[in-house]
Design a protein around this motif. Structure first.
Motif, PDB file in Angstrom:
ATOM      1  N   SER A  42       0.809  -1.219   0.000  1.00 21.06           N
ATOM      2  CA  SER A  42       0.000   0.000   0.000  1.00 21.06           C
ATOM      3  C   SER A  42       0.842   1.268   0.000  1.00 21.06           C
ATOM      4  O   SER A  42       0.317   2.368  -0.138  1.00 21.06           O
ATOM      5  N   ASN A  43       2.154   1.097   0.158  1.00 18.81           N
ATOM      6  CA  ASN A  43       3.052   2.249   0.136  1.00 18.81           C
ATOM      7  C   ASN A  43       3.044   2.906  -1.242  1.00 18.81           C
ATOM      8  O   ASN A  43       3.178   2.229  -2.262  1.00 18.81           O
ATOM      9  N   PHE A  44       2.884   4.231  -1.283  1.00 16.79           N
ATOM     10  CA  PHE A  44       2.761   4.947  -2.554  1.00 16.79           C
ATOM     11  C   PHE A  44       3.972   4.727  -3.443  1.00 16.79           C
ATOM     12  O   PHE A  44       3.844   4.498  -4.648  1.00 16.79           O
ATOM     13  N   ALA A  46       6.066   2.201  -3.415  1.00 17.21           N
ATOM     14  CA  ALA A  46       6.083   0.820  -3.887  1.00 17.21           C
ATOM     15  C   ALA A  46       5.095   0.625  -5.031  1.00 17.21           C
ATOM     16  O   ALA A  46       5.385  -0.075  -6.001  1.00 17.21           O
ATOM     17  N   ILE A  47       3.926   1.255  -4.918  1.00 16.08           N
ATOM     18  CA  ILE A  47       2.921   1.178  -5.989  1.00 16.08           C
ATOM     19  C   ILE A  47       3.458   1.813  -7.261  1.00 16.08           C
ATOM     20  O   ILE A  47       3.293   1.277  -8.365  1.00 16.08           O
ATOM     21  N   LEU A  48       4.114   2.962  -7.102  1.00 12.67           N
ATOM     22  CA  LEU A  48       4.690   3.672  -8.247  1.00 12.67           C
ATOM     23  C   LEU A  48       5.758   2.813  -8.922  1.00 12.67           C
ATOM     24  O   LEU A  48       5.792   2.699 -10.159  1.00 12.67           O
ATOM     25  N   VAL A  49       6.608   2.203  -8.104  1.00 13.02           N
ATOM     26  CA  VAL A  49       7.660   1.336  -8.641  1.00 13.02           C
ATOM     27  C   VAL A  49       7.045   0.131  -9.341  1.00 13.02           C
ATOM     28  O   VAL A  49       7.515  -0.286 -10.410  1.00 13.02           O
ATOM     29  N   TYR A  50       5.980  -0.416  -8.775  1.00 14.28           N
ATOM     30  CA  TYR A  50       5.314  -1.588  -9.347  1.00 14.28           C
ATOM     31  C   TYR A  50       4.811  -1.301 -10.760  1.00 14.28           C
ATOM     32  O   TYR A  50       5.085  -2.073 -11.691  1.00 14.28           O
ATOM     33  N   TYR A  51       4.099  -0.179 -10.930  1.00 13.41           N
ATOM     34  CA  TYR A  51       3.565   0.143 -12.256  1.00 13.41           C
ATOM     35  C   TYR A  51       4.675   0.538 -13.224  1.00 13.41           C
ATOM     36  O   TYR A  51       4.584   0.266 -14.431  1.00 13.41           O
ATOM     37  N   ALA A  52       5.732   1.147 -12.700  1.00  9.54           N
ATOM     38  CA  ALA A  52       6.871   1.471 -13.557  1.00  9.54           C
ATOM     39  C   ALA A  52       7.531   0.183 -14.056  1.00  9.54           C
ATOM     40  O   ALA A  52       7.911   0.081 -15.234  1.00  9.54           O
ATOM     41  N   MET A  53       7.631  -0.799 -13.164  1.00  8.74           N
ATOM     42  CA  MET A  53       8.221  -2.084 -13.539  1.00  8.74           C
ATOM     43  C   MET A  53       7.368  -2.796 -14.585  1.00  8.74           C
ATOM     44  O   MET A  53       7.890  -3.417 -15.511  1.00  8.74           O
TER      45      MET A  53
END
Length: 292
Positions: A42-44, A46-53
């Protein structure tokens, strides 16, 4: 086009350099799971990194295309572990094609989701209005319950039918886009060229492709069931448990049906391409000939 002959040929091809091919598929599996390490957080950041990945990894699975075509074209001795990373090495060349095909599927899914929300809202509002009318006119709890029961089955059936239609639409659209990465690899087409050509390429062959993919459905369901069981068994290990389950499920797929699945699709493409591009040449939109 006989699907049985395609699958039989895939089995024959697997007799050559199977170990190297499976190693490449395993590398693609393991590296391809990296984005999942950032999911469920739920960390913002981490979410940003996830979609970037996810975006960065869009062309990564092109390794399946490269290695499968080498196998099909009797170039199995040219297989290399580097084939697994071709999606990264040729990122600039590949990204536009994979991004375009994914955007089309995502757009259809998003549009379907919006339509579903609107239709559900309309249906729920009508059902609520019906129940309110029953309450005002009859003031009877039984009438309210009956009104709710009358609307619930139709709503469930409606949602089910809509989701089935959306799934069918996505499968059909994906089938028309099937040839894009192959055309990019074999004929060096741009993203828009491969899109237009893939649609023409697949005309009259969409149902054949769907039947070919459905012929592996039993294996797919089995692997999904196995992976689901593993996820439940390893649920006591946060994040790592689901990752281990994905790895084991992926390895089970690789050592059962996945090599034949990818080879069958490459053979399917090659057979259509052989008849579509006679004399083994492709006349590009610019008027230049590109040798296959």
């Amino acid at each position: 086009m006989k699907l049985s002959s395609i699958k039989n040929r895939a089995n024959e091809i697997l007799l050559t350099n199977k170990s190297e091919y499976i190693r490449i598929l395993t590398i693609i599996l393991l590296v391809g799971l990296i984005p999942s390490l950032f999911s469920g957080n739920s960390n913002f950041l981490a979410i940003l990194v996830y979609y970037a990945m996810i975006i960065i990894f869009l062309p990564f699975h092109h390794g399946y295309i490269v290695s499968s075509l080498k196998m099909v074209r009797n170039q199995s001795q040219a297989l290399s572990d580097d084939d697994a990373f071709v999606g990264f090495k040729r990122f600039k060349e590949l990204f536009a094609t994979y991004f375009l095909s994914n955007v089309i599927v995502w757009a259809i899914s998003a549009a379907a989701g919006m339509i579903l929300v609107l239709l559900l809202s309309f249906t729920i509002i009508n059902a609520a209005r019906y129940i309110v009318d029953a309450a005002v006119n009859q003031s009877n709890a039984a009438a309210l319950a009956l009104a709710a029961i009358q609307h619930t089955p139709s709503l469930i059936i409606f949602i089910g039918l809509f989701l089935v239609l959306v799934a069918i639409a996505i499968v059909i659209v994906s089938s028309y886009l099937f040839a894009m990465p192959y055309l990019l690899e074999q004929y060096h087409m741009s993203a828009t060229q491969s899109l237009k050509e893939s649609i023409q390429f697949m005309k009259g062959h969409v149902w054949e492709l769907i039947k070919l993919q459905l012929s592996f459905l039993g294996w797919m369901i089995l692997i999904i069931v196995i992976q689901s069981i593993l996820i439940n068994l390893l649920a006591f290990i946060p994040v790592i448990g689901s990752l281990i389950a994905s790895i084991l499920g992926g390895l089970a797929a690789i050592y059962t049906y996945l090599p034949r699945y990818h080879l069958s699709q490459a053979i399917f493409f090659e057979e259509i391409a052989y008849y579509r591009y006679e004399n083994n040449t492709y006349q590009s939109n610019t008027g230049e000939n590109t040798n296959v």
